[in-house]
Motif scaffolding. Structure first.
Motif, short mmCIF file in Angstrom:
data_model
loop_
_atom_site.label_atom_id
_atom_site.label_comp_id
_atom_site.label_asym_id
_atom_site.label_seq_id
_atom_site.Cartn_x
_atom_site.Cartn_y
_atom_site.Cartn_z
N ARG A 194 0.83 -1.22 0.00
CA ARG A 194 0.00 0.00 0.00
C ARG A 194 0.87 1.26 0.00
O ARG A 194 0.52 2.25 -0.65
CB ARG A 194 -0.94 -0.02 1.21
CG ARG A 194 -2.13 -0.96 1.05
CD ARG A 194 -3.13 -0.83 2.17
NE ARG A 194 -2.67 -1.45 3.40
CZ ARG A 194 -2.90 -2.73 3.74
NH1 ARG A 194 -3.57 -3.52 2.92
NH2 ARG A 194 -2.47 -3.20 4.89
N VAL A 195 1.98 1.24 0.72
CA VAL A 195 2.87 2.41 0.69
C VAL A 195 3.35 2.67 -0.73
O VAL A 195 3.32 3.80 -1.21
CB VAL A 195 4.08 2.18 1.64
CG1 VAL A 195 5.10 3.31 1.48
CG2 VAL A 195 3.63 2.10 3.08
N GLU A 196 3.79 1.63 -1.41
CA GLU A 196 4.27 1.80 -2.78
C GLU A 196 3.16 2.29 -3.70
O GLU A 196 3.41 3.12 -4.59
CB GLU A 196 4.84 0.47 -3.28
CG GLU A 196 6.10 0.03 -2.53
CD GLU A 196 6.63 -1.29 -3.00
OE1 GLU A 196 7.79 -1.33 -3.46
OE2 GLU A 196 5.89 -2.30 -2.94
N ALA A 197 1.94 1.79 -3.48
CA ALA A 197 0.81 2.21 -4.31
C ALA A 197 0.48 3.69 -4.08
O ALA A 197 0.18 4.43 -5.04
CB ALA A 197 -0.40 1.34 -4.03
N VAL A 198 0.52 4.14 -2.83
CA VAL A 198 0.24 5.54 -2.53
C VAL A 198 1.28 6.44 -3.19
O VAL A 198 0.95 7.48 -3.78
CB VAL A 198 0.19 5.78 -1.00
CG1 VAL A 198 0.24 7.27 -0.68
CG2 VAL A 198 -1.08 5.17 -0.42
N ILE A 199 2.54 6.06 -3.11
CA ILE A 199 3.59 6.85 -3.75
C ILE A 199 3.35 6.95 -5.25
O ILE A 199 3.49 8.02 -5.86
CB ILE A 199 4.98 6.25 -3.45
CG1 ILE A 199 5.31 6.45 -1.97
CG2 ILE A 199 6.05 6.91 -4.32
CD1 ILE A 199 6.55 5.72 -1.53
N GLY A 200 2.96 5.85 -5.87
CA GLY A 200 2.67 5.87 -7.30
C GLY A 200 1.54 6.82 -7.64
O GLY A 200 1.62 7.58 -8.62
N LEU A 201 0.49 6.82 -6.83
CA LEU A 201 -0.63 7.73 -7.06
C LEU A 201 -0.23 9.19 -6.86
O LEU A 201 -0.64 10.07 -7.62
CB LEU A 201 -1.80 7.36 -6.15
CG LEU A 201 -2.51 6.04 -6.48
CD1 LEU A 201 -3.49 5.67 -5.36
CD2 LEU A 201 -3.24 6.13 -7.82
N LEU A 202 0.55 9.46 -5.83
CA LEU A 202 0.99 10.83 -5.58
C LEU A 202 1.86 11.34 -6.74
O LEU A 202 1.72 12.48 -7.19
CB LEU A 202 1.77 10.92 -4.27
CG LEU A 202 0.98 10.68 -2.98
CD1 LEU A 202 1.90 10.76 -1.77
CD2 LEU A 202 -0.16 11.67 -2.84
N ARG A 203 2.74 10.49 -7.22
CA ARG A 203 3.60 10.90 -8.33
C ARG A 203 2.79 11.13 -9.61
O ARG A 203 3.16 11.97 -10.45
CB ARG A 203 4.68 9.85 -8.58
CG ARG A 203 5.75 9.82 -7.49
CD ARG A 203 6.91 8.94 -7.91
NE ARG A 203 8.00 9.00 -6.96
CZ ARG A 203 8.91 9.96 -6.89
NH1 ARG A 203 8.84 10.98 -7.71
NH2 ARG A 203 9.88 9.91 -6.00
N ALA A 204 1.68 10.40 -9.76
CA ALA A 204 0.84 10.55 -10.94
C ALA A 204 -0.15 11.70 -10.81
O ALA A 204 -0.91 11.97 -11.74
CB ALA A 204 0.09 9.24 -11.20
N GLY A 205 -0.15 12.35 -9.65
CA GLY A 205 -1.09 13.44 -9.42
C GLY A 205 -2.49 12.99 -9.08
O GLY A 205 -3.42 13.81 -9.05
N ALA A 206 -2.67 11.70 -8.81
CA ALA A 206 -4.00 11.14 -8.51
C ALA A 206 -4.21 11.10 -7.00
O ALA A 206 -4.51 10.05 -6.42
CB ALA A 206 -4.15 9.76 -9.12
N VAL A 207 -4.06 12.26 -6.37
CA VAL A 207 -4.08 12.33 -4.91
C VAL A 207 -5.42 11.85 -4.34
O VAL A 207 -5.47 11.18 -3.31
CB VAL A 207 -3.77 13.76 -4.44
CG1 VAL A 207 -3.75 13.84 -2.92
CG2 VAL A 207 -2.44 14.23 -5.00
N GLN A 208 -6.52 12.18 -5.02
CA GLN A 208 -7.83 11.81 -4.51
C GLN A 208 -8.02 10.30 -4.42
O GLN A 208 -8.86 9.82 -3.66
CB GLN A 208 -8.92 12.42 -5.38
CG GLN A 208 -8.93 13.95 -5.38
CD GLN A 208 -10.14 14.53 -6.04
OE1 GLN A 208 -11.11 13.83 -6.29
NE2 GLN A 208 -10.11 15.83 -6.33
N GLU A 209 -7.22 9.55 -5.18
CA GLU A 209 -7.41 8.10 -5.23
C GLU A 209 -6.74 7.36 -4.08
O GLU A 209 -6.90 6.14 -3.97
CB GLU A 209 -6.89 7.57 -6.57
CG GLU A 209 -7.51 8.23 -7.79
CD GLU A 209 -9.04 8.19 -7.74
OE1 GLU A 209 -9.59 7.12 -7.43
OE2 GLU A 209 -9.66 9.23 -8.02
N ILE A 210 -5.97 8.05 -3.25
CA ILE A 210 -5.29 7.33 -2.17
C ILE A 210 -6.25 6.96 -1.04
O ILE A 210 -5.92 6.16 -0.17
CB ILE A 210 -4.10 8.12 -1.60
CG1 ILE A 210 -4.57 9.34 -0.79
CG2 ILE A 210 -3.14 8.53 -2.71
CD1 ILE A 210 -3.42 10.07 -0.09
N GLY A 211 -7.47 7.52 -1.06
CA GLY A 211 -8.41 7.26 0.03
C GLY A 211 -8.72 5.79 0.22
O GLY A 211 -8.80 5.30 1.36
#
Length: 373
Positions: free
Chosen positions: A266-283
């Motif tokens: 999950r940590v790696e997935a959150v970092i991927g979303l943040l780097r992609a600008g998909a911040v709303q999707e980390i919820g």
């Protein structure tokens, strides 16, 4: 600065300098640090400020503005009591390592919200370590200061914590989360600008601390170490086939392993979303983390569960407990236009159960430890 005024009053002189170290909140990556895993914390605006001067006689004089009338004068670090064991433990570790650290006059002031689980202990350690590093010209890097703080907490205070809290306090950058590999101690800053996406991260401070926490923390660590031993691995970080690993384990060891391995993912997935600008999707990942901490790691409590569930009911995009568990705080990812609704829903759920109202704090990534004067 009131810590400077207090230093003058206590010791009749100006301090040699003033230092600050922040507390932290962990976005995701819980109970993974002592398993050589991944974490993603950031510094918060609250922490510990210290006015300090060196002494030639080896004596440590220390006081806290949060503990008036309980000054300690120590010719031996082992005699430190209560809160003072965290910063004085740093002196003990440095001397054990043969570093030329003499005495010190110290006045500390903290503003970490009480009971929030935002790691005031690490702030005390890192603040002391940074001040002594500067005053005695030790030349230590920030990660080494974090490791000294961790060792003070492990071996002097007796709390078997990982490296995350101290590293977050020592290394964080404003506006960023800190990705830390707890095995290699490699780190990098990840931009975390929620305001640009119309979002806030809300800390929900339950204000509770269940007394079983410290003993249960140590038990969880033993469960993980035993699971790794049964799998023939150095740590649970090394699990590559989770299905096969779980088939070889049972009971608590199986459950703890499932949490640690999936939490690293999950940590790696959150970092991927943040780097992609998909911040709303980390919820969704925050939600999954909480369920795992509740059901597999068993470190949540009623107050945390209600905070998370009611925050989501009120419109949060995701929420989870943060920190060691058994109390402290939850975090919720909330759109700007839903913050009031989320606060009201959580507060209402607490009121229905006859619990004291929780405290709501904005989690804004702050700078790490630094010298102020």
């Amino acid at each position: 600065m009131r810590v400077v005024d207090a230093f003058r009053e206590a010791y009749g002189a100006e301090p040699a300098g003033v230092w600050h170290a922040p507390g932290r909140v962990n976005l995701i990556g819980e109970h993974t640090d002592y398993n050589d895993g991944f974490v993603l914390p950031f510094a918060v605006p609250w922490g510990v400020t210290a006015a300090v001067s060196p002494r030639e006689d080896g004596v440590i004089r220390i006081r806290s503005l949060q503990a008036p009338g309980k000054d300690q004068v120590l010719d031996d670090p082992d005699r430190a009591e209560g809160w003072a064991r965290y910063p004085v433990g740093v002196v003990w570790v440095m001397r054990e390592r043969g570093l030329p650290v003499g005495g010190a006059d110290i006045v500390m002031d903290g503003d970490v919200p009480a009971g929030a689980g935002l790691s005031s202990s690490a702030a005390l350690e890192v603040c002391a370590a940074l001040a002594l590093n500067d005053l005695y010209d030790l030349g230590l890097e920030r990660m080494e200061l974090a490791r000294i703080g961790q060792k003070a907490e492990n071996d002097f205070v007796g709390m078997p914590c990982g490296i995350m809290d101290q590293a977050a306090s020592a290394l964080s950058q404003e506006g960023h989360a800190l990705f830390l590999d707890c095995r290699s101690l490699g780190s990098r800053s990840i931009p975390f600008d929620l305001a640009a996406h119309g979002l806030q991260l809300l800390i929900i401070n339950t204000g509770v601390h269940h007394e079983l926490a410290d003993g249960q923390y140590a038990r969880r660590r033993r469960d993980c170490e035993n699971a790794a031993k049964h799998l023939g691995l150095a740590s649970l970080r090394d699990v590559t086939d989770l299905t096969a690993a779980l088939a070889r384990l049972s009971g608590d060891e199986r459950a703890r392993t499932q949490h640690v391995v999936t939490e690293n993912h999950r940590v790696e997935a959150v970092i991927g979303l943040l780097r992609a600008g998909a911040v709303q999707e980390i919820g969704a990942l925050l939600n999954a983390s909480h369920l795992s901490l509740r059901d597999q790691y068993e470190v949540s409590c009623d107050e945390l569960d209600v905070a998370v569930e009611s925050a989501i009911k009120g419109g949060a995009r995701g929420a989870r407990m943060t920190g060691g568990g058994f109390g402290g705080s939850a975090i919720a990812l909330v759109a700007d236009d839903r913050v009031d609704r989320v606060r009201a829903t959580v507060a209402g759920a607490y009121e229905e159960r006859g619990w004291a109202a929780p405290e709501f704090l904005p989690a804004v990534p702050a700078p790490g430890a630094r010298r102020l004067a």
